[in-house]
Design a protein around this motif. Sequence first.
Motif, PDB file in Angstrom:
ATOM      1  N   LYS B  87       0.821  -1.204   0.000  1.00 41.41           N
ATOM      2  CA  LYS B  87       0.000   0.000   0.000  1.00 41.41           C
ATOM      3  C   LYS B  87       0.861   1.262   0.000  1.00 41.41           C
ATOM      4  O   LYS B  87       0.630   2.183  -0.778  1.00 41.41           O
ATOM      5  CB  LYS B  87      -0.901  -0.017   1.238  1.00 41.41           C
ATOM      6  CG  LYS B  87      -1.802   1.194   1.354  1.00 41.41           C
ATOM      7  CD  LYS B  87      -2.682   1.073   2.582  1.00 41.41           C
ATOM      8  CE  LYS B  87      -3.594   2.271   2.704  1.00 41.41           C
ATOM      9  NZ  LYS B  87      -4.542   2.106   3.821  1.00 41.41           N
ATOM     10  N   ASP B  88       1.872   1.303   0.861  1.00 41.00           N
ATOM     11  CA  ASP B  88       2.703   2.505   0.933  1.00 41.00           C
ATOM     12  C   ASP B  88       3.512   2.695  -0.348  1.00 41.00           C
ATOM     13  O   ASP B  88       3.689   3.818  -0.814  1.00 41.00           O
ATOM     14  CB  ASP B  88       3.631   2.432   2.155  1.00 41.00           C
ATOM     15  CG  ASP B  88       2.839   2.589   3.453  1.00 41.00           C
ATOM     16  OD1 ASP B  88       1.841   3.324   3.439  1.00 41.00           O
ATOM     17  OD2 ASP B  88       3.204   1.972   4.459  1.00 41.00           O
ATOM     18  N   LEU B  91       1.096   4.127  -2.804  1.00 37.61           N
ATOM     19  CA  LEU B  91       0.782   5.534  -2.560  1.00 37.61           C
ATOM     20  C   LEU B  91       1.949   6.435  -2.973  1.00 37.61           C
ATOM     21  O   LEU B  91       1.739   7.561  -3.437  1.00 37.61           O
ATOM     22  CB  LEU B  91       0.420   5.748  -1.081  1.00 37.61           C
ATOM     23  CG  LEU B  91      -0.875   5.036  -0.644  1.00 37.61           C
ATOM     24  CD1 LEU B  91      -1.136   5.236   0.842  1.00 37.61           C
ATOM     25  CD2 LEU B  91      -2.082   5.522  -1.460  1.00 37.61           C
ATOM     26  N   THR B  92       3.165   5.928  -2.837  1.00 35.79           N
ATOM     27  CA  THR B  92       4.333   6.682  -3.288  1.00 35.79           C
ATOM     28  C   THR B  92       4.267   6.886  -4.805  1.00 35.79           C
ATOM     29  O   THR B  92       4.490   7.992  -5.312  1.00 35.79           O
ATOM     30  CB  THR B  92       5.617   5.912  -2.925  1.00 35.79           C
ATOM     31  OG1 THR B  92       5.621   5.687  -1.522  1.00 35.79           O
ATOM     32  CG2 THR B  92       6.859   6.687  -3.325  1.00 35.79           C
ATOM     33  N   GLN B  94       1.650   6.731  -6.625  1.00 36.29           N
ATOM     34  CA  GLN B  94       0.498   7.578  -6.908  1.00 36.29           C
ATOM     35  C   GLN B  94       0.903   9.053  -6.816  1.00 36.29           C
ATOM     36  O   GLN B  94       0.536   9.867  -7.658  1.00 36.29           O
ATOM     37  CB  GLN B  94      -0.620   7.250  -5.905  1.00 36.29           C
ATOM     38  CG  GLN B  94      -1.774   8.213  -5.869  1.00 36.29           C
ATOM     39  CD  GLN B  94      -2.626   8.112  -7.122  1.00 36.29           C
ATOM     40  OE1 GLN B  94      -2.376   7.271  -7.979  1.00 36.29           O
ATOM     41  NE2 GLN B  94      -3.610   8.975  -7.244  1.00 36.29           N
ATOM     42  N   ALA B  95       1.708   9.359  -5.789  1.00 34.45           N
ATOM     43  CA  ALA B  95       2.143  10.741  -5.606  1.00 34.45           C
ATOM     44  C   ALA B  95       3.018  11.195  -6.773  1.00 34.45           C
ATOM     45  O   ALA B  95       3.070  12.377  -7.104  1.00 34.45           O
ATOM     46  CB  ALA B  95       2.905  10.869  -4.283  1.00 34.45           C
ATOM     47  N   TRP B 119      -5.495   2.334  -4.837  1.00 34.64           N
ATOM     48  CA  TRP B 119      -4.384   3.053  -4.245  1.00 34.64           C
ATOM     49  C   TRP B 119      -3.676   3.849  -5.338  1.00 34.64           C
ATOM     50  O   TRP B 119      -2.923   4.761  -5.078  1.00 34.64           O
ATOM     51  CB  TRP B 119      -3.403   2.066  -3.607  1.00 34.64           C
ATOM     52  CG  TRP B 119      -3.945   1.394  -2.388  1.00 34.64           C
ATOM     53  CD1 TRP B 119      -4.820   1.919  -1.483  1.00 34.64           C
ATOM     54  CD2 TRP B 119      -3.638   0.076  -1.916  1.00 34.64           C
ATOM     55  NE1 TRP B 119      -5.070   1.004  -0.477  1.00 34.64           N
ATOM     56  CE2 TRP B 119      -4.353  -0.135  -0.718  1.00 34.64           C
ATOM     57  CE3 TRP B 119      -2.820  -0.953  -2.379  1.00 34.64           C
ATOM     58  CZ2 TRP B 119      -4.282  -1.311   0.016  1.00 34.64           C
ATOM     59  CZ3 TRP B 119      -2.741  -2.122  -1.647  1.00 34.64           C
ATOM     60  CH2 TRP B 119      -3.465  -2.302  -0.468  1.00 34.64           C
ATOM     61  N   ILE B 120      -3.932   3.445  -6.575  1.00 33.91           N
ATOM     62  CA  ILE B 120      -3.298   4.075  -7.729  1.00 33.91           C
ATOM     63  C   ILE B 120      -4.384   4.427  -8.735  1.00 33.91           C
ATOM     64  O   ILE B 120      -5.256   3.614  -9.017  1.00 33.91           O
ATOM     65  CB  ILE B 120      -2.286   3.088  -8.355  1.00 33.91           C
ATOM     66  CG1 ILE B 120      -1.022   3.041  -7.498  1.00 33.91           C
ATOM     67  CG2 ILE B 120      -1.951   3.459  -9.785  1.00 33.91           C
ATOM     68  CD1 ILE B 120      -0.011   2.043  -7.952  1.00 33.91           C
TER      69      ILE B 120
END
Lengths: 177, 321, 429
Positions: B87-88, B91-92, B94-95, B119-120
């Motif tokens: 997940k993390d 999210l990275t 995604q950012a 998450w993406i």
Amino acid sequence: MSVVLNAAEIARALRRIAHEILEKNHGSSEVILLGIPTRGVVIAQRLAQEILGIENAAVALGTLDITMYRDDLRMRAPRPLTPTQLPKTGIDAKHVVLVDDVFFSGRTVRAALDALTELGRPKTVQLAVLIDRGHRELPIRADFVGKNIPTAKAESVKVNLSEIDGSDEVKIEGRSM
Amino acid sequence: MRDLLSINDLTKDDALEILDTAVQLSALSDSSNRKFPTLRGRTVVNLFFEDSTRTRISFEAAAKRLSADVINFSAKGSSVSKGESLKDTALTLQAMGADAVIIRHGSSGAPAQLARKRWIDGAVINAGDGTHEHPTQALLDAFTIRRHLKKDQGDLAGLKIAVVGDVLHSRVARSNVLLLQKLGATVVLVAPPTLLPVGVEHWGAQVSFAIDDVIAECDAVMMLRVQKERMEDLFFPSEREYARNFGLNAARIAEMKESAIVMHPGPMNRGLEITAEGADSKRSVIVEQVANGVSVRMAVLYLLIGGATSRDLAAQIGDQS
Amino acid sequence: MNSWLIKNARDLQGKDVDLAVANGQIVHVKELHHQYSELDAKGLTLMPGLVDLHTHLREPGREDAETVFTASQAAVAGGYTAISAMPNTLPVADTAGVVEQVYRLGKSHGLCDVFPIGAVTVGQKGEQLAELVAMNQSEARVRIFSDDGYCVADPLVMRRALEYVKLFDGVVAQHAQDPRLTENAQMNEGEVSARLGLKGWPAVAEEAIIARDILLAEHVNSRLHICHLTTAGGVELVRQAKLRGVKVTAEVTPHHLLLTDEMAATYDATYKVNPPLRTESDVQALRRGLADGTIDIVATDHAPHPQEAKDCEWSAAAFGMLGLETAFSICYLAIVKSGLLSLADLWQRMSIAPAKLARYENHGELTVGRTANFVLVDLNKSWKVDAGALKSKSKNTPYDGMELPAVVEKTFHNGVLVYDRENQGREGA
């Protein structure tokens, strides 16, 4: 909806363009007609027929799919790709005549010029269109035009060709009477 | 189509569209080593939790030939217990604004989780998850079969294709069974009973325990990699016994139809599931599979993120409000 | 204020009933003197509090997932007045000291009875018997022993445990899972696992242990309890054993009565549970088994996990799901609404039978002189599960967003109103 060119008028326009291409390029030997799908391919074939009739010599013919070079890909769902077919000789040092049905914003031709850059270095690139309806968005002009038809931007020009649509006809749709 | 997680996400028409697009792209790529501007400005992330150099470079070549920016993210061994969570990591990415995330993961279903939990935003492409699926491998296999046996046209109706080896642990087998049958081919799975999953009878494929019973009637024989560690888990008694009963050797190749081809997703264990004669025979299209992989992956990337994506649409809505 | 007069309620048979409570006990209405609260329970059904024999409280060790206090809150919100703390904590509840700690924690919170279950073997390692008598003689008076989470796989260890608990009328609750057949297993082995590429957990891995342990219990004439039965074959093994007179009892969880292995197709690890969700035909066999008495009781196997243990790859995720707060509604849906059992019969399997099995004397009965452990339920209302609003510290419920029948309105423990849905929490005590 109004008909702006009928079958006979289309045939006459294409015959004239064929003559003009031959005149400008001093014959057909160094010319390659590249049709832009879908209807540009049919028009290029017809021009080749005309040239054969006039010169009694076949002109090199191909198709150029410009989908991958469009600048509006992200505005709609992905478009299916069609084949790009070049004469065996390639396009280097040839007079390439791009052929399309309707000349509008100029973006299609821009994409075609980009696609050509990847394929080789023609001596010249020329543009033949059946209809020029105006509203250019880029500094691009046609060398050979079947008919100039002033339109409003909201209108659409529909080219029917018998090979695809069953009959030859150019219509304007969406024109307020 | 937003993501490519499983062959089940594709209709037959979707699959044919990918193959047809790949045909055009492979023709263009053949004519010169060309690069298309199509994905200029798009960011494609190769998120590999498992080593797989060949799949990664294939996707990388595909993305680069379409002018995408490629970020390689290797996150080996990442899980709750070891290091950063999926997940993390997601999210990275995604950012960073990834338009497509190509994920290879040792855990079945990890790509589906990325996509389902969103998450993406970008497209999620499964590049092999655990023992679940490897859809682009199946697509390139179907492309290769169609090129050789159907002249790049239509579906695979009328063809019989053997998939031989460790079906139980093979994501390549799962995706191929789904895709080849969707395209009208008959699939026969050949393996010792220990290497077939319980429930395989629901797959719609024929099952055989003897390669010699089926090899003469097949149009393509797809050999699966057999990991030597499987022997320790009692799936077969010895390498020698496996090779003798299920390996592709010269004698078996001689039994094949004139037109039939030999395939392998790689990397091969020469001497175990395939002999050198098998791998290097005239029927072998194993090297071609690699080249076709790039065209197929270009097609997938083009169709997923070449046109308007959900991110684009969201941005447009954002502009209007 | 521990005296109550509950008026206009209905009992399990649907008859009108009034109930008087004084000093934590049920009394005759005429024994009620001044100083009592009157409660109009019109439209509500009055029943003995539920009893769970299979609860993971996580304390000591994993207080981030659940504590004795939060589990107690969840229990009373679900209508339970007694829960049984499984010993797989950190440290493992394999000594008198740990079981007494858990027991006292439960008692100090005072929401419901918390009865520890002791480990069968030291550290749940399956090698050496834990000091079972010491646990039984401790303040916690442990009667059930289990290595739940792990199977007592060694047949000799299992035999000795079965024999040894006869010393004090104890029972061994077996987590039936052959370890070799389930190494790294992820979900039920079958059509779905083959499709999803998740390692299969065959029914036979459960049934082989059940069959063996039934034969062992028969041989040494001891009490055996089978935890969370999940397969049709297991139900049949227990049925045949009971016919032969073997002292075997069995439990089923609410989730195995409702959910199937198809849920795994989402790869949502909320559905990852040990033992795994099985097929539709297993679900039907479990329901029939519960209906015909082959399966004696419903137990929740309430297994809280923090979000990060579930929000990850399926194979990396923890096994288990919440149960306490949804158990009655799920069983009411699966068993009563489907017409398999009457409400009274379901209550028998969720309250009376488990209390009897575990020798929890103060539960399962509502007669004068007994401890006042009871609930009021509205069977005509439904509620929407909101994982975020659950009392449990963890949120790993598979029913989030589902509309479920039957609402627990009030729970009384030792005559004290410990849960009141209207006030969303604890009163008195």
